[in-house]
Design a protein around this motif. Structure first.
Motif, PDB file in Angstrom:
ATOM      1  N   GLU A 179      -4.197  10.942   4.906  1.00  0.00           N
ATOM      2  CA  GLU A 179      -4.914   9.884   4.200  1.00  0.00           C
ATOM      3  C   GLU A 179      -4.191   8.547   4.309  1.00  0.00           C
ATOM      4  O   GLU A 179      -4.799   7.501   4.482  1.00  0.00           O
ATOM      5  N   LEU A 180      -2.899   8.632   4.221  1.00  0.00           N
ATOM      6  CA  LEU A 180      -2.108   7.398   4.299  1.00  0.00           C
ATOM      7  C   LEU A 180      -2.247   6.762   5.680  1.00  0.00           C
ATOM      8  O   LEU A 180      -2.439   5.551   5.812  1.00  0.00           O
ATOM      9  N   ILE A 181      -2.161   7.602   6.690  1.00  0.00           N
ATOM     10  CA  ILE A 181      -2.318   7.073   8.046  1.00  0.00           C
ATOM     11  C   ILE A 181      -3.713   6.472   8.216  1.00  0.00           C
ATOM     12  O   ILE A 181      -3.885   5.371   8.759  1.00  0.00           O
ATOM     13  N   ARG A 182      -4.698   7.190   7.693  1.00  0.00           N
ATOM     14  CA  ARG A 182      -6.058   6.651   7.785  1.00  0.00           C
ATOM     15  C   ARG A 182      -6.179   5.324   7.049  1.00  0.00           C
ATOM     16  O   ARG A 182      -6.874   4.411   7.490  1.00  0.00           O
ATOM     17  N   ALA A 183      -5.500   5.227   5.935  1.00  0.00           N
ATOM     18  CA  ALA A 183      -5.553   3.968   5.180  1.00  0.00           C
ATOM     19  C   ALA A 183      -4.925   2.837   5.992  1.00  0.00           C
ATOM     20  O   ALA A 183      -5.454   1.723   6.065  1.00  0.00           O
ATOM     21  N   LEU A 184      -3.800   3.152   6.612  1.00  0.00           N
ATOM     22  CA  LEU A 184      -3.144   2.123   7.434  1.00  0.00           C
ATOM     23  C   LEU A 184      -4.046   1.722   8.598  1.00  0.00           C
ATOM     24  O   LEU A 184      -4.192   0.542   8.917  1.00  0.00           O
ATOM     25  N   VAL A 185      -4.640   2.728   9.202  1.00  0.00           N
ATOM     26  CA  VAL A 185      -5.539   2.453  10.316  1.00  0.00           C
ATOM     27  C   VAL A 185      -6.706   1.570   9.863  1.00  0.00           C
ATOM     28  O   VAL A 185      -7.091   0.612  10.549  1.00  0.00           O
ATOM     29  N   ALA A 186      -7.235   1.882   8.702  1.00  0.00           N
ATOM     30  CA  ALA A 186      -8.340   1.065   8.178  1.00  0.00           C
ATOM     31  C   ALA A 186      -7.879  -0.379   7.984  1.00  0.00           C
ATOM     32  O   ALA A 186      -8.608  -1.343   8.274  1.00  0.00           O
ATOM     33  N   LEU A 187      -6.665  -0.500   7.526  1.00  0.00           N
ATOM     34  CA  LEU A 187      -6.109  -1.834   7.303  1.00  0.00           C
ATOM     35  C   LEU A 187      -5.998  -2.594   8.616  1.00  0.00           C
ATOM     36  O   LEU A 187      -6.406  -3.759   8.733  1.00  0.00           O
ATOM     37  N   LEU A 188      -5.456  -1.904   9.609  1.00  0.00           N
ATOM     38  CA  LEU A 188      -5.276  -2.552  10.915  1.00  0.00           C
ATOM     39  C   LEU A 188      -6.640  -2.880  11.524  1.00  0.00           C
ATOM     40  O   LEU A 188      -6.824  -3.946  12.133  1.00  0.00           O
ATOM     41  N   MET A 216       0.814  -1.202   0.000  1.00  0.00           N
ATOM     42  CA  MET A 216       0.000   0.000   0.000  1.00  0.00           C
ATOM     43  C   MET A 216       0.857   1.265   0.000  1.00  0.00           C
ATOM     44  O   MET A 216       0.631   2.203  -0.770  1.00  0.00           O
ATOM     45  N   LEU A 217       1.853   1.214   0.847  1.00  0.00           N
ATOM     46  CA  LEU A 217       2.714   2.389   1.014  1.00  0.00           C
ATOM     47  C   LEU A 217       3.357   2.842  -0.294  1.00  0.00           C
ATOM     48  O   LEU A 217       3.314   4.021  -0.660  1.00  0.00           O
ATOM     49  N   SER A 218       3.957   1.892  -0.994  1.00  0.00           N
ATOM     50  CA  SER A 218       4.729   2.282  -2.177  1.00  0.00           C
ATOM     51  C   SER A 218       3.828   2.850  -3.279  1.00  0.00           C
ATOM     52  O   SER A 218       4.251   3.678  -4.069  1.00  0.00           O
ATOM     53  N   ALA A 219       2.573   2.377  -3.295  1.00  0.00           N
ATOM     54  CA  ALA A 219       1.689   2.821  -4.370  1.00  0.00           C
ATOM     55  C   ALA A 219       0.928   4.097  -4.025  1.00  0.00           C
ATOM     56  O   ALA A 219       0.344   4.732  -4.898  1.00  0.00           O
ATOM     57  N   PHE A 220       0.985   4.486  -2.752  1.00  0.00           N
ATOM     58  CA  PHE A 220       0.068   5.514  -2.299  1.00  0.00           C
ATOM     59  C   PHE A 220       0.398   6.908  -2.852  1.00  0.00           C
ATOM     60  O   PHE A 220       1.538   7.300  -2.929  1.00  0.00           O
TER      61      PHE A 220
END
Lengths: 214, 214, 214, 214
Positions: free
Chosen positions: B91-100, B81-85
């Motif tokens: 937004e990135l942090i929120r995406a990670l949080v959603a993942l977790l 996710m990180l490399s493509a973001f």
DNA sequence: TATGAATGAGAATTCATTCAT
DNA sequence: CATGAATGAATTCTCATTCAT
């Protein structure tokens, strides 16, 4: 069928009980509930196996007694501190953090926490007790701090104040995390709890991007 | 006298192994390592007790296999996710949080986490494996996010950036807390994990007092 | 942690179960329920202690299984005898007495009786079972004999016929008495059961004073 | 600092001993020898556990003392009655039956009987004592009654007289049977002991077929 | 005498592991 | 490969008995 043994100190009953609880804490903490042998508890306490049953009905009662006896103090201290405190919110939070830090660094308190974390879910009564006696007051302390901070104009960001009021757990999270971490990764990569708490507080108070949440 | 159990035929070894691991996860999660009975695992897996020993050397090997087999994926996904973001740090942090969040709400992943939390410390090899395969990459992801945020000028507070770089655990703390909480206080006071995560992010990003740390 | 043992016969499960029950009967009869050691049962049965638990849930289940498995036959035989019998009432009664006598002189049946007498009251289910399966039919047999005797004109004293119909226990009393006696006074003054039964029948049939009851 | 328990003062040793025996009877009767706890006896007697050992050497001595102390009276009364009696044999038998009936309906005496029945065989000394002190005189009483009846011309059937002389047990059988029955089938189908005794005597005196024994 | 806390041998029960089929 | 009956070490809990006070 009996005693050849040396005799026993006037050791009053309370002291004997304390010996047993102390021994039990060690043994349960080292092995977990299921793997702890009452034989070992007895040996560690310097009593015979049967003696345990004079003080506790069974293994579970011993375990629960152990947790309950070691759990209470924290929130009392915290709310005591709160009512007397005269400094700023930041200082108050730091004081609370110091208190929690001291707590998780006390071997005995730490062992109890570890037991609650790893075994608590198998003892619903214990969980309920813990929730009622420790967690609820603990959450209350945080909420009181936030309310005080808002009242004094030291907490100026309403959304964050509300967030922390809704979820005071956020303030305890790093301590729980530190305990779990060191319980698990002790040997691989020990975590410096004080440093972690420090950094965590810095994040909580300051925020990553200084206020803009999006 | 031909085969009487044709249903078992298509089951190749790998599938049988998977059956056993799935059954073991259920049984270990429900009872903990010490209280889990291999009898129950066998029954749940639909095999005979002896069969377990054709796939795993002993109870511990089964347990460790179970954890290892279910642990890997997370950081891979995260770093993918990180490399493509392309979005902002928030937004990135929120995406990670959603993942977790999704992670801890997946029953199977949750069970594994609970087992790691409550039993991991009794299996040093497992802890080391977990640390190497999951934790280290996970911390790396957070550090990468911080570095990216600083580079893009989205994280403007240096002390906080440094704090989170030193202790990326801060970002995982609430998820661990939520899991432990619901594992323990499920019945007494269940915690809404999504709401907690949301509030936590607000605090992490915004800070309680908008930047002044003292 | 395990077997160094020699292996075991193809001994099918039923035979193994029978071995255990036979061993249990010996051990329980010799020591009573509370004093019987399952260790001894296992040794006597030639199996390991744990094996007992593959066949019976616990000590009590073993005991109850033991009694139930050894109790049934009697009344069946008796009522079989009854329906086919062609002789006089006296002969029929003597035949029944012979049957009962044979019964209490069979070691196995005697042991079961002794266990029922001394332990039955502590196992209400067993008592109910025994009452339903053995006692009720047994009383029925006696009542049928009386009815037959009256119908054939061989029992001419109505008051006595009614007495025995109301309390068929009277016919079993001496056998119970003999068993209790020899269980208790075996060493001091053993009772010749056959002779006792003989004399008892003479009293029952003839009466002490030839009919005048007062 | 004078006595704090003046209530205990009037209690001389004999009374204390009686308290213990009474408590022991209750506890042993309720649980059987093996399942009786001396703890319970002590509590019921209102003394400390150690005190029991000042009065009885051990559990077995307490049990034996208990039986012995409660057993004696019966035959004394019976033979007293016998020597003074002026009525007919039937009346004498009925008087004896009434005595025995009263006996088995006295809770304390009944408890002792039940204990003798279910535990006696495990205590040979007790059995011998019981045989000597109670059974032998009891049989003697019946034999005396028969002899008296024959002498007075009230028992006219020689074979039956001889049968009852050889086996006076026949007269006790129904009482023993009633006790065992109600001990076991109390809940399922209680037996009216008086009615049973009545019917039994009718049979014994009158005979089923009025004299013809075959 | 009386107490009752302490003892520890003893017994039931469980369950991971083996192995003959 | 698979089975599942058998094993027996291990562990909890009980309770008669002792003995310092």
């Amino acid at each position: 069928m009996t005693s050849l043994s040396p005799a026993r100190r006037p050791h009053d009953k309370a002291a004997r009980r304390a010996d047993i609880l102390a021994a039990a804490l060690e043994v349960f903490a080292a092995n977990g509930f299921a793997n702890a042998r009452l034989d070992d508890v007895a040996r560690a306490a310097g009593v015979a196996k049967g003696t345990l049953y004079l003080y506790f009905a069974d293994k579970q009662a011993l375990f629960e007694g152990l947790i309950k006896e070691n759990l209470a103090p924290i929130p009392d201290v915290a709310s005591g501190m709160l009512s007397a405190f005269e400094g700023s919110t930041s200082e108050l939070i730091r004081a609370l953090v110091a208190l929690l830090l001291a707590r998780i660094q006390t071997p005995q308190a730490r062992q109890v926490m570890q037991l609650m974390i790893s075994e608590g879910h198998r003892f619903p009564d214990l969980a309920a007790f813990h929730y009622r006696e420790v967690v609820t007051p603990g959450l209350g302390v945080v909420r009181a701090i936030v309310a005080r901070g808002v009242a004094r104009g030291e907490i100026r960001r309403a959304p964050q104040a509300e967030a922390l009021t809704r979820h005071p757990q956020a303030l305890f999270a790093p301590f729980l995390t530190a305990v779990v971490w060191n319980m698990t990764f002790d040997k691989v990569a020990p975590l410096d709890e004080a440093a972690f708490a420090e950094d965590y507080i810095a994040l909580l108070l300051g925020g990553l991007n200084g206020g803009e949440t999006s």
